[in-house]
Design a protein around this motif. Structure first.
Motif, mmCIF file in Angstrom:
data_model
loop_
_atom_site.group_PDB
_atom_site.id
_atom_site.type_symbol
_atom_site.label_atom_id
_atom_site.label_comp_id
_atom_site.label_asym_id
_atom_site.label_seq_id
_atom_site.Cartn_x
_atom_site.Cartn_y
_atom_site.Cartn_z
ATOM 1 N N SER A 97 21.480 35.604 -17.969
ATOM 2 C CA SER A 97 20.057 35.547 -17.712
ATOM 3 C C SER A 97 20.216 33.900 -17.263
ATOM 4 O O SER A 97 20.885 33.107 -17.974
ATOM 5 N N GLU A 98 19.730 33.609 -16.284
ATOM 6 C CA GLU A 98 19.759 32.134 -15.715
ATOM 7 C C GLU A 98 18.815 31.045 -16.131
ATOM 8 O O GLU A 98 18.892 29.914 -16.057
ATOM 9 N N VAL A 99 17.482 31.521 -16.627
ATOM 10 C CA VAL A 99 16.311 30.871 -17.012
ATOM 11 C C VAL A 99 15.772 31.248 -18.311
ATOM 12 O O VAL A 99 15.868 32.413 -18.491
ATOM 13 N N LEU A 100 15.146 30.268 -19.129
ATOM 14 C CA LEU A 100 14.343 30.854 -20.013
ATOM 15 C C LEU A 100 12.800 30.739 -20.118
ATOM 16 O O LEU A 100 12.343 29.740 -19.868
ATOM 17 N N VAL A 101 12.308 31.930 -20.096
ATOM 18 C CA VAL A 101 10.867 32.092 -19.624
ATOM 19 C C VAL A 101 10.339 31.579 -21.032
ATOM 20 O O VAL A 101 10.668 32.111 -22.017
ATOM 21 N N LEU A 102 9.213 30.624 -20.876
ATOM 22 C CA LEU A 102 8.590 30.194 -22.067
ATOM 23 C C LEU A 102 7.317 31.014 -22.733
ATOM 24 O O LEU A 102 6.512 31.485 -21.913
ATOM 25 N N GLY A 103 7.301 31.293 -23.990
ATOM 26 C CA GLY A 103 5.927 31.673 -24.417
ATOM 27 C C GLY A 103 5.887 31.280 -25.748
ATOM 28 O O GLY A 103 6.442 30.636 -26.536
ATOM 29 N N VAL A 104 4.729 31.702 -26.459
ATOM 30 C CA VAL A 104 4.302 31.569 -27.861
ATOM 31 C C VAL A 104 4.440 32.757 -28.872
ATOM 32 O O VAL A 104 3.998 33.670 -28.360
ATOM 33 N N TYR A 105 5.232 32.529 -29.869
ATOM 34 C CA TYR A 105 5.309 33.539 -30.486
ATOM 35 C C TYR A 105 3.948 33.934 -31.469
ATOM 36 O O TYR A 105 3.397 32.979 -32.124
ATOM 37 N N ILE A 127 14.794 26.067 -16.389
ATOM 38 C CA ILE A 127 15.547 26.210 -15.507
ATOM 39 C C ILE A 127 17.121 25.495 -15.549
ATOM 40 O O ILE A 127 18.069 25.930 -14.952
ATOM 41 N N ASN A 128 17.460 24.536 -16.623
ATOM 42 C CA ASN A 128 18.485 23.828 -16.549
ATOM 43 C C ASN A 128 19.294 24.246 -17.983
ATOM 44 O O ASN A 128 20.229 23.505 -18.075
ATOM 45 N N PHE A 129 19.303 25.381 -18.527
ATOM 46 C CA PHE A 129 20.159 25.733 -19.680
ATOM 47 C C PHE A 129 21.226 26.483 -18.965
ATOM 48 O O PHE A 129 21.205 27.185 -17.855
ATOM 49 N N PRO A 130 22.319 26.313 -19.570
ATOM 50 C CA PRO A 130 23.666 27.073 -19.033
ATOM 51 C C PRO A 130 23.164 28.744 -19.104
ATOM 52 O O PRO A 130 22.317 29.036 -19.783
ATOM 53 N N PRO A 131 23.652 29.455 -18.239
ATOM 54 C CA PRO A 131 23.449 30.837 -18.067
ATOM 55 C C PRO A 131 23.861 31.475 -19.307
ATOM 56 O O PRO A 131 24.803 31.071 -19.815
ATOM 57 N N LYS A 132 23.284 32.673 -19.600
ATOM 58 C CA LYS A 132 23.573 33.262 -20.832
ATOM 59 C C LYS A 132 23.783 34.858 -20.737
ATOM 60 O O LYS A 132 22.844 35.500 -20.164
ATOM 61 N N GLN A 133 24.869 35.370 -21.064
ATOM 62 C CA GLN A 133 25.293 36.685 -21.012
ATOM 63 C C GLN A 133 24.432 37.540 -21.862
ATOM 64 O O GLN A 133 24.478 37.347 -23.225
ATOM 65 N N VAL A 134 23.793 38.438 -21.530
ATOM 66 C CA VAL A 134 22.909 39.285 -22.496
ATOM 67 C C VAL A 134 23.462 40.617 -22.071
ATOM 68 O O VAL A 134 23.023 41.211 -21.004
ATOM 69 N N ALA A 135 24.304 41.313 -22.932
ATOM 70 C CA ALA A 135 24.724 42.547 -22.635
ATOM 71 C C ALA A 135 25.343 42.502 -21.234
ATOM 72 O O ALA A 135 26.412 41.541 -21.288
ATOM 73 N N ASP A 136 25.064 43.453 -20.218
ATOM 74 C CA ASP A 136 25.853 43.378 -18.800
ATOM 75 C C ASP A 136 25.013 42.612 -17.724
ATOM 76 O O ASP A 136 25.196 42.582 -16.667
#
Length: 108
Positions: A79-87, A67-76
């Protein structure tokens, strides 16, 4: 190699997905998620998890997020947080606690 202190700089928390929307404007297939982190409030995320998850299966699911990465603009969308998962070969598998924990609980 990352140091333990660098790992501890990450604020990784548990939240519950409260809404899911299609995100057709994204370059890669994704959903717009609203995630409740309890006392930390509701935050939004763009997540490329459409291969393994239907929208209706995600609402109510607990997820682990940075939850403490900088916000990321994705199209319009911001995104405020990075959801974690396994590829995996089939798609991204979400990380989640194996039992219910407090919303906003810190991973460490």
């Amino acid at each position: 190699m990352a140091t333990f202190d660098e790992f501890m700089d990450l604020d990784i928390r548990v939240g519950r997905i409260i809404s899911v929307e299609d995100f057709p404007e994204a370059r890669k297939p994704a959903y717009k998620l609203a995630i409740d982190f309890g006392p930390l409030g509701v935050k939004r995320s763009s997540a490329q998890i459409t291969e393994l998850y239907e929208k209706e299966d995600l609402v109510g699911r607990e997820v682990v997020c940075v939850i403490n990465f900088p916000p990321k603009q994705v199209a319009d969308f911001v995104s405020e947080v990075l959801v974690l998962g396994v590829y995996t070969e089939s798609g991204v598998v979400l990380l989640q606690p194996d039992r219910e924990v407090p919303l906003g609980g810190k991973i460490g």
